[in-house]
Design a protein around this motif. Structure first.
Motif, short mmCIF file in Angstrom:
data_model
loop_
_atom_site.label_atom_id
_atom_site.label_comp_id
_atom_site.label_asym_id
_atom_site.label_seq_id
_atom_site.Cartn_x
_atom_site.Cartn_y
_atom_site.Cartn_z
N THR A 24 -8.70 -5.20 2.91
CA THR A 24 -7.66 -5.28 1.88
C THR A 24 -7.55 -6.72 1.42
OG1 THR A 24 -6.47 -3.53 3.05
CG2 THR A 24 -5.21 -4.78 1.44
N THR A 38 0.85 -1.20 0.00
CA THR A 38 0.00 0.00 0.00
C THR A 38 0.88 1.25 0.00
OG1 THR A 38 -0.07 0.14 2.41
CG2 THR A 38 -1.78 -1.19 1.34
N PRO A 86 -1.30 -5.60 3.83
CA PRO A 86 -0.80 -4.42 3.12
C PRO A 86 0.41 -4.72 2.24
CG PRO A 86 -0.29 -4.27 5.49
CD PRO A 86 -1.14 -5.48 5.30
N ASN A 90 -4.70 0.66 -3.29
CA ASN A 90 -4.08 -0.16 -2.24
C ASN A 90 -4.63 -1.58 -2.15
OD1 ASN A 90 -2.35 1.76 -1.25
ND2 ASN A 90 -3.68 2.40 0.44
#
Ligand code: SF4
Length: 693
Positions: A535, A168, A547, A467
């Motif tokens: 995510t 990200t 991430p 992201n």
């Protein structure tokens, strides 16, 4: 003040790929103001577009009823006044419009093509690609990713095995060195830029590389204003130093990569002393940048359209991937590859299969097993195992007479395609064009039938930001007049084209997507409704998502990423005596893409009301034009007149032209030549003549 609104609704900003979460404050079925909330990408921050760019939702140009072109309408062209369209279109009922739309598409197989949009939600994008594949048996479906990061994705899939970011942008908090190349985040990803600035303030080494100067320069350890189109020469020179001075990460290369020896041998020819004149950066600076990046403990690379929109866009990205791999800057906190996505849902629309080569999750249309997994869920026949045509190839096929009908949802090719007169002529040639949008866009000018759709604040749906964060958008107000949610329009049209679709809500569509999309494992509609964002990949129903990915190998054979050497390819349209300067195009802070939304937003349009270009003061002096005066820009494709600004960030032989303005459409000038891998046009480089107007 809570008195100012009746309710507040959490959603996602509809503009750039940062994906800021917003709270929409609603009074009397109108969004009256917007605040940032604590999303994983923005932590409460918003830029000027997110904060003030929402009033287009209630603009009186909104389409409120289905429209059908009149039998006696003038010839198709940009001739419709949004305040006085009655000479060209007539109002219709939904039944009549949908029947008419379906009649012109049904049963026409390969004569039909579709453009979806990165403005679509994930569910809308999924339905759109299914509509073309199931309904017409082929893969001629694409969207604006082709004009944006297609070459980056081609290089990432080839060499890393996944088209999404490996980390990200917020991971820059854990980096000590970062490269930003071919991107202008302060204007185009403003909230992401706040993290970049903080990183530099903390002492992180920020290396900015761009043929155009930019505000991030103030925060940079190195600013490399290289010659347009010289990316491969410059990046190979930097990597040459890393090899020559043995600054590479031998252990990482041995454990996680392949083809290193070939890359090393290829780089031998790119000594910085040899490349300096070509890229316009002195050898010592190239060496210093190589040392700073390679010696960093954790490094990130961010890039944008300045890298991707070239005929060598895939090669540019290959170089960036190689640079990250040789320095071991992947798969750890503060390390990774991050192509900054431009549109709010360009990641999600691509993930959902709105591209001609791939079904959802980048599964190849050429793989029999993949297609049968989808047709089993869809309860339909097999469809073509051939890659479909891309955005610009579809326009060529219209000119050649192979494609005669189109369904366009949310896309505006009459403004966004390169050499746009070619695209406009193609739209005029279609014998049936169905446009689904919220405004009478330039593309809708050419429509046979227009289906009035919903703005982001009027519908449910998920979107995925740069992201890899899947986020929940929620309706805050009802659509104007008879406008409908897009998933419902596509579903009705599919039924009338003979498909048996039984969806009752976007949640139903999301549930179907999950059946063949591993990226959505552990991500459910209910979870997103509760948590707002997850995510991907998410490793468990409790995991907020990863991430950083690829810390222990890559989704490629033997788990190894690949070095693919890149050679220098000259831009397609090089300056000559008739067209001596270089034109580059892009966005500016206040306007977004083709301007259909931001130019109908009072604050944004008041700040930037006029088509403009930027030229170096010395160039303006030579032309005898005062700042604020007008210039004519002419390329081999066409000519526009715009107001000229003096800007020292632009080199004396360059002109920068934003593409949001229909009255001086930048894409009248741009070059349609394609990168052979990503099939992306060379928007960032055209030979141009500039004259006083
Ligand atoms: Fe919207 Fe992008 Fe601005 Fe965030 S940075 S508010 S997503 S335009």
């Amino acid at each position: 003040d809570s008195q100012d609104y009746d309710k507040e609704v959490a959603s996602v900003c509809p503009f750039c790929g940062v994906g800021c979460q917003v709270s929409l404050k609603v009074k009397d079925n109108k969004v009256v103001y917007v605040e940032g909330i604590n999303g994983p990408a923005n932590e409460g921050r918003l830029c000027v577009k997110g904060r003030f760019g929402f009033d287009y939702i209630h603009h009186d140009h909104r389409l409120t009823k289905p429209l059908i072109r009149r039998a006696d309408a003038p010839a198709k062209g940009l001739n419709v006044d949004p305040n006085n369209w009655q000479e060209v279109f007539r109002e219709a009922t939904w039944d009549e419009a949908l029947d008419f739309a379906a009649k012109g598409l049904k049963g026409r197989g390969r004569e039909v093509a579709g453009f979806g949009s990165a403005k679509c939600t994930n569910e809308e994008a999924y339905l759109f690609q299914k509509f073309i594949r199931q309904g017409f048996g082929h893969n001629n479906v694409d969207h604006c990713t082709r004009l944006c990061h297609a070459s980056s994705v081609a290089a990432l899939l080839e060499n890393v095995g996944s088209g999404a970011v490996t980390a990200t942008f917020n991971e820059i908090e854990n980096a000590d060195v970062a490269i930003v190349i071919g991107a202008n985040p302060i204007e185009n990803h403003p909230v992401a830029a706040t993290y970049f600035k903080q990183f530099a303030k903390r002492g992180g080494k920020l290396i900015v590389m761009d043929p155009r100067g930019q505000a991030l320069k103030r925060h940079a350890t190195h600013m490399l204003q290289f010659r347009p189109g010289a990316d491969v020469s410059m990046l190979n020179a930097i990597m040459h130093v890393i090899v020559e001075e043995e600054l590479y990460d031998r252990q990482y290369i041995e454990a996680y990569t392949e083809n290193w020896e070939a890359e090393k041998a290829h780089l031998a020819d790119f000594a910085p002393e040899k490349m300096a004149d070509i890229c316009g950066i002195d050898a010592e600076t190239l060496r210093a940048v190589a040392r700073d990046f390679a010696r960093g403990k954790a490094g990130m690379i961010f890039w944008g359209m300045g890298v991707s929109q070239h005929i060598h866009g895939t090669d540019n990205s290959r170089c960036l991937i190689s640079l990250a791999l040789m320095t071991g800057h992947v798969g750890r906190p503060g390390a990774g590859l991050h192509p900054l996505r431009g549109q709010n849902n360009v990641q999600g629309a691509s993930d959902a299969g709105l591209i001609p080569m791939f079904l959802p999750d980048y599964q190849s249309v050429m793989d029999d097993g993949v297609r049968s997994a989808f047709t089993e869920v869809w309860g339909s026949e097999d469809f073509s195992n051939q890659k479909g045509l891309t955005v610009t190839e579809i326009m060529d096929a219209v000119h050649e007479g192979y494609i005669k009908a189109m369904y366009i949802l949310g896309e505006n090719p009459a403004m966004s395609d390169p050499d746009v007169e070619h695209a406009r002529d193609a739209l005029a040639k279609l014998d049936h064009l169905v446009v689904q949008d919220i405004f009478l866009t330039e593309t809708a000018n050419y429509a046979d039938v227009i289906l009035p759709a919903s703005a982001f604040a009027e519908k449910s749906g998920t979107v995925t930001n740069t992201n890899r964060q899947v986020q929940m958008g929620r309706p805050a107000v009802t659509p104007p007049g008879e406008a409908r949610e897009d998933w419902a329009i596509t579903t009705e049209l599919a039924r009338r084209c003979g498909m048996e679709w039984g969806y009752d809500s976007p949640a139903d569509v999301f549930a179907e997507m999950k059946l063949n999309m591993r990226s959505l494992e552990n991500i459910t509609w209910d979870r997103l409704a509760r948590e707002n964002a997850v995510t991907y990949p998410s490793l468990s129903p409790e995991d907020p998502g990863q991430p950083i990915v690829f810390g222990d190998g890559f989704p490629r054979p033997q788990g190894r990423a690949r070095f693919t050497p890149a050679s220098v390819i000259a831009p397609d349209d090089v300056p000559d005596a008739d067209y001596p300067m270089i034109l580059t195009t892009g966005r500016q802070l206040e306007h977004w893409h083709t301007g259909s939304m931001t130019r109908r937003s009072a604050v944004l349009d008041a700040v930037e009301p006029e088509a403009n270009c930027s030229l170096h003061p010395s160039t303006l002096r030579k032309l005898g034009v005062e700042p604020g005066g007008h210039v004519r820009l002419t390329t081999k494709r066409g000519s526009v007149v715009v107001m000229a600004r003096a800007d020292r960030a632009v080199a004396p032989d360059m002109v920068f032209l934003p593409f949001a303005y229909v009255e001086a459409a930048a894409n009248i000038l741009t070059n349609p030549a394609l990168d052979p891998y990503g099939k992306i046009p060379e928007f960032k480089f055209s030979a141009v003549r500039v004259e006083a107007a």
